[in-house]
Design a protein around this motif. Sequence first.
Motif, PDB file in Angstrom:
ATOM      1  N   MET A   1       0.517  -1.296  -0.085  1.00 38.66           N
ATOM      2  CA  MET A   1      -0.542   0.077  -0.106  1.00 38.66           C
ATOM      3  C   MET A   1       0.681   1.126   0.104  1.00 38.66           C
ATOM      4  O   MET A   1       2.143   1.029   0.857  1.00 38.66           O
ATOM      5  CB  MET A   1      -0.921   0.180   1.419  1.00 38.66           C
ATOM      6  N   ASN A   2       0.532   2.264  -0.472  1.00 39.92           N
ATOM      7  CA  ASN A   2       1.359   3.278  -1.033  1.00 39.92           C
ATOM      8  C   ASN A   2       1.160   3.839   0.580  1.00 39.92           C
ATOM      9  O   ASN A   2       0.442   4.440   1.148  1.00 39.92           O
ATOM     10  CB  ASN A   2       0.695   3.785  -1.382  1.00 39.92           C
ATOM     11  N   LYS A   3       2.311   4.385   0.657  1.00 36.01           N
ATOM     12  CA  LYS A   3       2.884   5.398   1.808  1.00 36.01           C
ATOM     13  C   LYS A   3       2.149   6.367   2.472  1.00 36.01           C
ATOM     14  O   LYS A   3       1.692   7.188   3.065  1.00 36.01           O
ATOM     15  CB  LYS A   3       4.725   5.481   1.871  1.00 36.01           C
ATOM     16  N   ASP A   4       2.507   7.149   1.695  1.00 36.15           N
ATOM     17  CA  ASP A   4       1.362   8.479   1.249  1.00 36.15           C
ATOM     18  C   ASP A   4       0.661   8.657   0.845  1.00 36.15           C
ATOM     19  O   ASP A   4       0.379   8.365  -0.592  1.00 36.15           O
ATOM     20  CB  ASP A   4       2.394   9.498   0.166  1.00 36.15           C
ATOM     21  N   ILE A   5      -0.655   8.772   1.368  1.00 37.40           N
ATOM     22  CA  ILE A   5      -2.199   8.272   0.878  1.00 37.40           C
ATOM     23  C   ILE A   5      -2.432   8.622   0.504  1.00 37.40           C
ATOM     24  O   ILE A   5      -2.883   8.741  -0.619  1.00 37.40           O
ATOM     25  CB  ILE A   5      -2.982   8.502   1.998  1.00 37.40           C
ATOM     26  N   PHE A   6      -2.566  10.272  -0.369  1.00 40.91           N
ATOM     27  CA  PHE A   6      -2.908  11.198  -1.305  1.00 40.91           C
ATOM     28  C   PHE A   6      -2.346  12.275  -2.157  1.00 40.91           C
ATOM     29  O   PHE A   6      -2.447  12.796  -2.050  1.00 40.91           O
ATOM     30  CB  PHE A   6      -4.107  12.159  -0.687  1.00 40.91           C
ATOM     31  N   GLU A   7      -1.350  11.875  -1.337  1.00 43.70           N
ATOM     32  CA  GLU A   7       0.353  12.809  -2.531  1.00 43.70           C
ATOM     33  C   GLU A   7      -0.534  14.693  -1.843  1.00 43.70           C
ATOM     34  O   GLU A   7      -1.073  15.160  -2.975  1.00 43.70           O
ATOM     35  CB  GLU A   7       0.145  12.556  -3.548  1.00 43.70           C
ATOM     36  N   GLY A   8      -0.367  15.505  -0.794  1.00 48.01           N
ATOM     37  CA  GLY A   8      -0.896  16.597  -0.506  1.00 48.01           C
ATOM     38  C   GLY A   8      -2.658  16.852  -0.439  1.00 48.01           C
ATOM     39  O   GLY A   8      -2.786  17.810  -0.316  1.00 48.01           O
ATOM     40  N   LYS A   9      -3.794  15.590  -0.114  1.00 45.81           N
ATOM     41  CA  LYS A   9      -4.886  15.340   0.027  1.00 45.81           C
ATOM     42  C   LYS A   9      -5.550  14.870   1.474  1.00 45.81           C
ATOM     43  O   LYS A   9      -6.498  14.961   1.502  1.00 45.81           O
ATOM     44  CB  LYS A   9      -5.368  14.878  -1.156  1.00 45.81           C
ATOM     45  N   VAL A  32      -0.362  11.309  12.215  1.00 47.44           N
ATOM     46  CA  VAL A  32      -0.397  10.239  10.597  1.00 47.44           C
ATOM     47  C   VAL A  32       0.617  11.206   9.372  1.00 47.44           C
ATOM     48  O   VAL A  32       0.764  10.133   8.969  1.00 47.44           O
ATOM     49  CB  VAL A  32      -1.796   9.619  10.449  1.00 47.44           C
ATOM     50  N   LYS A  33      -0.315  12.220   9.247  1.00 42.43           N
ATOM     51  CA  LYS A  33      -0.053  13.108   8.174  1.00 42.43           C
ATOM     52  C   LYS A  33      -0.292  12.586   6.635  1.00 42.43           C
ATOM     53  O   LYS A  33       1.043  12.863   6.136  1.00 42.43           O
ATOM     54  CB  LYS A  33       1.304  13.335   8.456  1.00 42.43           C
ATOM     55  N   GLY A  34      -0.682  11.803   6.317  1.00 44.41           N
ATOM     56  CA  GLY A  34      -0.547  10.837   5.189  1.00 44.41           C
ATOM     57  C   GLY A  34      -0.564   9.629   5.208  1.00 44.41           C
ATOM     58  O   GLY A  34      -0.130   8.674   4.313  1.00 44.41           O
ATOM     59  N   ASP A  35       0.693   8.996   6.157  1.00 45.37           N
ATOM     60  CA  ASP A  35       1.370   7.940   6.508  1.00 45.37           C
ATOM     61  C   ASP A  35       1.347   7.369   6.497  1.00 45.37           C
ATOM     62  O   ASP A  35       0.081   6.615   7.309  1.00 45.37           O
ATOM     63  CB  ASP A  35       2.724   7.941   7.703  1.00 45.37           C
ATOM     64  N   VAL A  36      -0.226   5.650   5.702  1.00 44.58           N
ATOM     65  CA  VAL A  36      -1.159   4.443   5.512  1.00 44.58           C
ATOM     66  C   VAL A  36      -0.483   4.046   6.960  1.00 44.58           C
ATOM     67  O   VAL A  36      -1.483   3.302   7.776  1.00 44.58           O
ATOM     68  CB  VAL A  36      -1.291   4.569   4.282  1.00 44.58           C
ATOM     69  N   ARG A  37       0.866   3.501   6.925  1.00 46.94           N
ATOM     70  CA  ARG A  37       1.361   3.207   7.590  1.00 46.94           C
ATOM     71  C   ARG A  37       0.932   3.134   9.562  1.00 46.94           C
ATOM     72  O   ARG A  37       0.495   2.656  10.385  1.00 46.94           O
ATOM     73  CB  ARG A  37       2.797   2.224   7.789  1.00 46.94           C
ATOM     74  N   ILE A  38       0.796   4.530   9.942  1.00 54.33           N
ATOM     75  CA  ILE A  38       1.053   4.487  11.086  1.00 54.33           C
ATOM     76  C   ILE A  38      -0.567   5.165  11.304  1.00 54.33           C
ATOM     77  O   ILE A  38      -1.030   4.431  12.125  1.00 54.33           O
ATOM     78  CB  ILE A  38       1.404   6.086  11.861  1.00 54.33           C
ATOM     79  N   LEU A  39      -1.724   5.053  10.062  1.00 55.97           N
ATOM     80  CA  LEU A  39      -3.450   5.035  10.610  1.00 55.97           C
ATOM     81  C   LEU A  39      -3.391   3.497  10.109  1.00 55.97           C
ATOM     82  O   LEU A  39      -4.391   3.551  11.951  1.00 55.97           O
ATOM     83  CB  LEU A  39      -4.041   5.313   9.033  1.00 55.97           C
ATOM     84  N   VAL A  40      -2.751   2.873  10.217  1.00 56.48           N
ATOM     85  CA  VAL A  40      -2.844   0.886   9.909  1.00 56.48           C
ATOM     86  C   VAL A  40      -2.949   0.881  11.483  1.00 56.48           C
ATOM     87  O   VAL A  40      -3.639   0.342  12.634  1.00 56.48           O
ATOM     88  CB  VAL A  40      -2.062  -0.013   9.168  1.00 56.48           C
ATOM     89  N   GLY A  41      -1.741   1.534  12.162  1.00 56.18           N
ATOM     90  CA  GLY A  41      -1.278   1.215  13.363  1.00 56.18           C
ATOM     91  C   GLY A  41      -2.847   1.612  14.488  1.00 56.18           C
ATOM     92  O   GLY A  41      -2.554   1.222  15.194  1.00 56.18           O
ATOM     93  N   GLN A  42      -2.892   3.307  13.856  1.00 64.02           N
ATOM     94  CA  GLN A  42      -3.828   3.859  15.095  1.00 64.02           C
ATOM     95  C   GLN A  42      -5.108   2.949  15.180  1.00 64.02           C
ATOM     96  O   GLN A  42      -6.310   2.575  15.766  1.00 64.02           O
ATOM     97  CB  GLN A  42      -3.856   4.830  14.519  1.00 64.02           C
ATOM     98  N   LEU A  43      -5.772   2.452  14.298  1.00 66.21           N
ATOM     99  CA  LEU A  43      -6.782   1.543  13.591  1.00 66.21           C
ATOM    100  C   LEU A  43      -6.818   0.418  14.741  1.00 66.21           C
ATOM    101  O   LEU A  43      -7.254   0.223  14.721  1.00 66.21           O
ATOM    102  CB  LEU A  43      -7.313   1.325  11.851  1.00 66.21           C
ATOM    103  N   GLN A  44      -5.479  -0.365  13.991  1.00 68.68           N
ATOM    104  CA  GLN A  44      -5.014  -1.657  15.143  1.00 68.68           C
ATOM    105  C   GLN A  44      -5.227  -1.709  16.805  1.00 68.68           C
ATOM    106  O   GLN A  44      -6.066  -2.161  17.197  1.00 68.68           O
ATOM    107  CB  GLN A  44      -3.790  -2.346  14.657  1.00 68.68           C
ATOM    108  N   GLU A  45      -4.749  -0.256  16.860  1.00 62.92           N
ATOM    109  CA  GLU A  45      -4.421  -0.237  18.670  1.00 62.92           C
ATOM    110  C   GLU A  45      -6.249   0.571  19.076  1.00 62.92           C
ATOM    111  O   GLU A  45      -6.292  -0.283  20.018  1.00 62.92           O
ATOM    112  CB  GLU A  45      -3.557   1.039  18.571  1.00 62.92           C
ATOM    113  N   LYS A  46      -6.428   1.166  18.217  1.00 62.28           N
ATOM    114  CA  LYS A  46      -8.261   2.244  19.154  1.00 62.28           C
ATOM    115  C   LYS A  46      -9.939   0.861  18.877  1.00 62.28           C
ATOM    116  O   LYS A  46     -10.276   1.468  19.463  1.00 62.28           O
ATOM    117  CB  LYS A  46      -8.758   3.473  18.233  1.00 62.28           C
TER     118      LYS A  46
END
Length: 132
Positions: A1-9, A32-46
């Motif tokens: 999965m692309n690290k930068d979710i939306f390239e500026g969006k 998160v700042k658009g980094d999908v890996r961090i968002l995935v981690g937060q969804l796993q945690e929360k």
Amino acid sequence: MNKDIFEGKWEQFKGEVQKRWGKLTNDDLDVVKGDVRILVGQLQEKYGMTKEAAEKAIEDLKEQHTNKEMFEEKWEQFKTEVQKRWDKLTNEDLDAVKGNVKVLVEKLQEKYGMTKEAAEKAINDIKEKMKK
């Protein structure tokens, strides 16, 4: 999965993420700042999601967001198709829609007595037709 979710969006998408996953705070999303890996981690945690489930949920939301953007950006083209299909909608109704799917669904419910699901399906049918 692309690290930068939306390239500026990310800033645009962040609100939709927060609506979908309300346990994520503004501070969480700032990290998160658009980094999908961090968002995935937060969804796993929360939310106790597996990595795969979190990635799929993000992809699904991303697709919905992209479809919404496309509908808004190409509203004038869609508007013509909408007018052909639903002639009870006035120019005033269509001006109120301005590419907002939710408003169009409400107008279809009001003017045609459609269920929300039927209106959404009919709109998606037009979207699919326009993609071809």
